[in-house]
Design a protein around this motif. Structure first.
Motif, short mmCIF file in Angstrom:
data_model
loop_
_atom_site.label_atom_id
_atom_site.label_comp_id
_atom_site.label_asym_id
_atom_site.label_seq_id
_atom_site.Cartn_x
_atom_site.Cartn_y
_atom_site.Cartn_z
N LEU A 151 0.84 -1.20 0.00
CA LEU A 151 0.00 0.00 0.00
C LEU A 151 0.87 1.26 0.00
CD1 LEU A 151 -2.72 1.42 0.02
CD2 LEU A 151 -2.72 1.20 2.52
N ASP A 152 1.92 1.27 0.81
CA ASP A 152 2.82 2.43 0.85
C ASP A 152 3.44 2.68 -0.53
OD1 ASP A 152 2.27 2.73 3.56
OD2 ASP A 152 4.16 1.80 4.22
N ALA A 153 3.85 1.62 -1.20
CA ALA A 153 4.44 1.76 -2.54
C ALA A 153 3.41 2.30 -3.53
CB ALA A 153 5.01 0.42 -3.01
N TRP A 154 2.19 1.77 -3.50
CA TRP A 154 1.15 2.24 -4.39
C TRP A 154 0.86 3.72 -4.16
CZ3 TRP A 154 -2.21 -2.66 -3.44
CH2 TRP A 154 -1.95 -3.63 -4.42
N LEU A 155 0.84 4.13 -2.90
CA LEU A 155 0.52 5.53 -2.60
C LEU A 155 1.64 6.48 -3.03
CD1 LEU A 155 -1.25 5.13 0.86
CD2 LEU A 155 -2.30 5.60 -1.38
N LYS A 156 2.85 5.99 -3.23
CA LYS A 156 3.95 6.81 -3.73
C LYS A 156 3.93 6.94 -5.25
CE LYS A 156 6.95 5.78 0.15
NZ LYS A 156 8.05 4.95 0.63
N SER A 157 3.14 6.10 -5.90
CA SER A 157 3.02 6.14 -7.36
C SER A 157 1.77 6.93 -7.73
CB SER A 157 2.91 4.71 -7.89
OG SER A 157 2.39 4.69 -9.21
N PRO A 158 1.91 8.03 -8.48
CA PRO A 158 0.73 8.85 -8.80
C PRO A 158 -0.42 8.07 -9.46
CG PRO A 158 2.73 10.04 -9.36
CD PRO A 158 3.15 8.63 -8.98
N SER A 159 -0.13 7.19 -10.40
CA SER A 159 -1.23 6.48 -11.07
C SER A 159 -1.90 5.46 -10.16
CB SER A 159 -0.72 5.79 -12.35
OG SER A 159 0.25 4.81 -12.04
N HIS A 160 -1.12 4.80 -9.30
CA HIS A 160 -1.72 3.84 -8.37
C HIS A 160 -2.52 4.56 -7.28
CE1 HIS A 160 1.50 1.38 -10.21
NE2 HIS A 160 0.59 0.42 -10.11
N LYS A 161 -1.96 5.67 -6.81
CA LYS A 161 -2.65 6.48 -5.79
C LYS A 161 -3.98 6.99 -6.35
CE LYS A 161 -2.12 10.34 -2.65
NZ LYS A 161 -1.27 11.42 -2.18
N GLU A 162 -3.97 7.42 -7.61
CA GLU A 162 -5.19 7.89 -8.25
C GLU A 162 -6.26 6.79 -8.27
OE1 GLU A 162 -6.69 9.51 -12.61
OE2 GLU A 162 -4.56 9.51 -12.15
N ALA A 163 -5.85 5.56 -8.54
CA ALA A 163 -6.81 4.44 -8.54
C ALA A 163 -7.35 4.20 -7.13
CB ALA A 163 -6.16 3.18 -9.09
N ILE A 164 -6.48 4.17 -6.15
CA ILE A 164 -6.90 3.93 -4.76
C ILE A 164 -7.85 5.02 -4.28
CG2 ILE A 164 -6.07 3.82 -2.37
CD1 ILE A 164 -3.54 2.40 -3.55
N GLU A 165 -7.62 6.25 -4.72
CA GLU A 165 -8.45 7.37 -4.30
C GLU A 165 -9.59 7.66 -5.28
OE1 GLU A 165 -5.74 10.67 -3.80
OE2 GLU A 165 -4.82 9.76 -2.02
N GLY A 166 -9.80 6.78 -6.24
CA GLY A 166 -10.80 7.01 -7.27
C GLY A 166 -12.24 6.96 -6.79
N ASN A 167 -13.13 7.38 -7.66
CA ASN A 167 -14.56 7.41 -7.39
C ASN A 167 -15.14 6.01 -7.60
OD1 ASN A 167 -17.20 8.15 -6.96
ND2 ASN A 167 -17.45 9.13 -8.95
N PHE A 168 -14.92 5.14 -6.61
CA PHE A 168 -15.35 3.74 -6.70
C PHE A 168 -16.27 3.39 -5.54
CE2 PHE A 168 -11.15 3.80 -8.82
CZ PHE A 168 -11.58 3.44 -10.09
#
Length: 157
Positions: free
Chosen positions: A116-133
């Motif tokens: 999760l920490d690695a994904w949150l450091k990546s703009p595209s992965h962070k965008e997905a995690i924070e997306g309108n889902f």
């Protein structure tokens, strides 16, 4: 007459095979046996989303099965990618009525917090995690060599 019989036989075989494939692919998979690390990753993602003012997400077994299928594909092919994402997306749209589908993958992290920490450091992965889902599915699958493969699919219904 023999030619007509052969043509009719080939036509029936082709239609039957296609029909069976489509039925299996678009059938809801209601069960998934979550491992403790998958539950932890679910909790971490939902806690993170809530901490920044977003909604929590529902965990859907069908999506987690699709994630696990992709992990198994990556393990067998010794690759980390989004191959056949369109097929997974089409299936989820058809079975669950999703209007938007997004996927993130990772490899070789030991703990859910680390990935999760690695994904949150990546703009595209962070965008997905924070997306309108509204919902998602998660799978962590260990390869025979002991390396973890991660797939998460987010959807909006």
């Amino acid at each position: 007459m023999k030619t007509l019989s052969l043509i009719v036989s080939l036509f029936l075989i082709s239609c039957t095979a296609d029909s069976v494939t489509n039925t299996i692919e678009n059938k809801l998979i209601p069960e998934y046996n979550y491992k403790s690390d998958e539950i932890k990753l679910d909790e971490l993602i939902c806690e993170y989303r809530i901490s920044i003012g977003l909604n929590s997400l529902g965990l859907i077994n069908h999506i987690s099965n699709k994630c696990e299928e992709h992990n198994n594909y990556m393990i067998v092919n010794n690759i980390v990618n989004h191959a056949y994402f369109q097929d997974r997306s089409d299936n989820i749209r058809s079975v669950l009525g999703a209007s938007n589908v997004s996927e993130i993958v990772a490899y070789n992290y030991i703990q859910p917090q680390g990935v999760l920490d690695a994904w949150l450091k990546s703009p595209s992965h962070k965008e997905a995690i924070e997306g309108n889902f509204t919902d998602f599915g998660v799978s962590i699958t260990k390869s025979p060599e002991g390396k973890n493969y991660f797939t998460i699919i987010f959807i909006k219904r």
